[in-house]
Scaffold this active site. Structure first.
Site, short mmCIF file in Angstrom:
data_model
loop_
_atom_site.label_atom_id
_atom_site.label_comp_id
_atom_site.label_asym_id
_atom_site.label_seq_id
_atom_site.Cartn_x
_atom_site.Cartn_y
_atom_site.Cartn_z
N MET A 1 -6.05 20.66 1.70
CA MET A 1 -6.51 21.17 2.99
C MET A 1 -6.98 20.02 3.85
O MET A 1 -7.37 18.97 3.35
CB MET A 1 -7.62 22.21 2.80
CG MET A 1 -8.85 21.73 2.06
SD MET A 1 -8.66 21.46 0.28
CE MET A 1 -8.34 23.11 -0.30
N GLY B 1 -4.59 13.53 7.76
CA GLY B 1 -5.79 13.79 6.99
C GLY B 1 -5.55 14.10 5.53
O GLY B 1 -4.53 13.72 4.95
N CYS B 2 -6.51 14.82 4.94
CA CYS B 2 -6.50 15.05 3.50
C CYS B 2 -5.34 15.90 3.01
O CYS B 2 -5.02 15.88 1.82
CB CYS B 2 -7.82 15.70 3.07
SG CYS B 2 -9.27 14.66 3.34
N ASN B 3 -4.71 16.65 3.90
CA ASN B 3 -3.57 17.47 3.45
C ASN B 3 -2.24 16.74 3.55
O ASN B 3 -1.20 17.27 3.17
CB ASN B 3 -3.49 18.78 4.26
CG ASN B 3 -3.40 18.55 5.75
OD1 ASN B 3 -3.09 17.45 6.19
ND2 ASN B 3 -3.69 19.57 6.54
N ALA B 4 -2.26 15.49 4.03
CA ALA B 4 -1.02 14.78 4.32
C ALA B 4 -0.17 14.50 3.09
O ALA B 4 1.04 14.33 3.19
CB ALA B 4 -1.33 13.46 5.04
#
Length: 382
Positions: free
Chosen positions: A369, A163-166
Site C-alpha cells: 500500500m 512510494g511503498c506500493n511501487a
C-alpha cells in the site's frame, strides 16, 4: 496478465470456507519468480539509540519511537560533530546520499539475487529500478548498468515516486516483459535510501516518519518459458498469476512526499488515518484478486504484506481476519528493518524462502500500500 478464468466467486464473500478443493489453475507459461536478494547499509541503530542521537526529549515523540514495534533500523546518518550532535544535511547532500547509497545497495542486492539462482550479470536482459526517496537523471537503471558493467543493450525502466506500493506496480511491468521474452532474465530492484529523505525539525509530522523508515534494497529475478521450468525441477518457485490495484482518490493527500518550504527540503507526510483507510479497502481488493481466479481466502497459504507500520499491519490483519502467524514475516521485517518502502514485501518473501515451509501447489498473496492512496496485490502459486 491474469489467467483467463471465469469469475465464479462473489466479490463480497472471499473469506468463506471452501467445501471442496481449490481450483487447480493452469499456470504453464506464466512468469516465475526465480530468486530474491537484499542489501542494507553497514550501520544499524536501535530506536532507543536514535532517540539519544537525535536528542529527542519530547515525551510524545519518544513514545512514538519506543512503541513502534521496531527494534532496529539500518540508516546512513551524518557523522557526529565536535559536540557529538549530528549536523543537518542540505538538500544537495541528501540527494548525493541517495545516489551513493542507492547504487551501493542496489548493486549488492542484484548480485545477491543472481547468486541465489546461479545466474551471471551478463544474463540480465531487462532491468527495472524503483525508488521514491530521491530524484536522479539519469536514473538508477543507467547508473547500475554502468556500475555492474551490464550490457549496454539492456532494456531498462525507472519507476520513481510511486512510494511503498511501487514494488508490486513494477513487478507487474517486469513480469509482463518476461512473459513476452521467454527464456530471458528480467530483474527488478527496489532502492530506498530513506535516510536521504529525512527532515529533523522536531515536529510531530516529521518525527512519525523518522521513527518508521529504514534504508534497504531488494532485487527479484523473473523469467518465463522452458528455461525457467528447468529451475522449478530443483525447488518450487512461484508463478505470477495476476495483479489487482485499488486507488482511493478521496485519500489522495494522506501519504505524500512534497516540498516543505519552511525547511527548504522535501519531506514525507503520513496522515494518522492511513491505517483505517487501508484496512477499510483491504478485503474488497483481495476479494477481487481471488475472485478473478476462482479462489477463496482460505485457499491462500502464504501472506506477504508490506511492513508499513504497526497500525497498518494491525488494520490489514483485522479486516482480512489474518493471524499473527500469517503476518509473521511482515511483523518480523518491521521489527528488524523498519519500513524499507517499496522493497519491504521482498524482504518478507526472502524470509519465507529461508524458512523452508513452502510446498508445491500452494498459493500466496502479495500486498502493498502507498500514496494515491492505493493498495496493490498479486497472486502467485508455487
Amino acid at each position: 496478465m491474469g489467467v483467463d478464468l471465469p469469475m465464479t466467486l462473489a466479490l463480497a464473500h472471499p473469506g468463506l470456507v471452501r467445501t471442496s478443493s481449490p481450483p487447480d489453475l493452469c499456470t504453464t507459461g506464466l512468469p516465475q519468480i526465480m530468486s530474491v536478494g537484499t542489501a542494507v547499509p553497514d550501520t544499524a541503530y536501535s530506536q532507543r539509540e536514535l532517540i539519544d542521537i537525535l536528542n529527542i526529549v519530547d515525551p510524545k515523540i519518544r513514545s512514538i519511537y519506543l512503541n513502534s514495534a521496531i527494534e532496529r533500523r539500518f540508516l546512513t546518518l551524518p557523522q557526529p560533530g565536535e559536540g557529538g550532535g549530528r549536523a543537518l544535511e542540505t538538500t544537495g547532500q541528501l540527494l548525493a546520499k541517495h545516489r551513493e547509497q542507492g547504487v551501493g545497495m542496489g548493486s549488492r542486492a542484484v548480485q545477491e539475487c543472481l547468486k541465489q539462482m546461479g545466474a551471471e550479470l551478463s544474463d540480465i536482459r531487462y532491468l527495472c529500478c524503483v525508488t521514491s526517496t530521491g530524484f536522479l537523471t539519469p536514473g538508477f537503471s543507467a547508473l547500475l548498468i554502468r556500475e555492474l558493467e551490464l550490457s549496454r543493450h539492456t532494456n531498462r525502466v525507472d519507476v520513481v515516486g510511486m512510494g511503498c506500493n511501487a514494488g508490486l506496480n513494477s513487478l507487474g511491468v517486469t513480469a509482463g516483459w518476461a512473459k513476452s521474452h521467454p527464456g530471458e532474465l528480467a530483474v527488478m530492484v527496489c532502492i530506498e535510501a530513506c535516510s536521504a529523505a529525512y527532515v529533523f525539525d522536531g515536529t510531530m509530522r516529521t518525527s512519525v516518519v523518522n521513527s518508521l523508515f529504514g534504508d534497504g534494497s531488494a532485487a527479484i529475478a523473473v523469467m518465463a518459458g522452458a528455461t525457467a521450468d528447468e529451475h522449478t525441477e530443483q525447488r518450487p518457485m512461484p508463478r505470477i498469476i495476476d495483479f489487482t490495484s485499488c486507488i482511493i482518490p478521496e485519500a489522495m493527500h494522506a501519504m505524500r512526499y512534497d516540498w516543505d518550504p519552511a525547511q527548504g527540503a522535501f519531506s514525507f507526510y503520513l496522515d494518522p488515518d492511513i491505517p483505517y483507510v487501508v484496512g477499510k479497502h483491504a478485503r474488497k481488493t483481495v476479494g477481487r484478486l481471488l475472485a478473478r481466479s476462482g479462489l477463496r481466502q482460505d485457499d491462500i497459504a502464504h501472506w506477504l504484506v508490506h511492513s508499513g507500520g504497526k497500525k497498518v499491519i494491525d488494520a490489514v490483519g483485522v479486516n482480512l481476519g489474518l493471524t499473527r502467524y500469517d503476518l509473521r514475516h511482515t511483523i518480523g521485517i518491521l521489527r528488524d528493518y523498519g519500513n524499507v518502502s517499496s522493497g519491504s514485501f521482498l524482504f518478507s518473501y526472502e524470509r519465507l524462502l529461508k524458512e523452508g515451509t513452502v510446498q508445491a501447489g500452494e498459493y500466496g498473496v502479495l500486498m502493498t500500500m502507498g500514496p494515491g492512496s492505493s493498495i496493490e496485490t498479486a497472486l502467485v502459486r508455487w
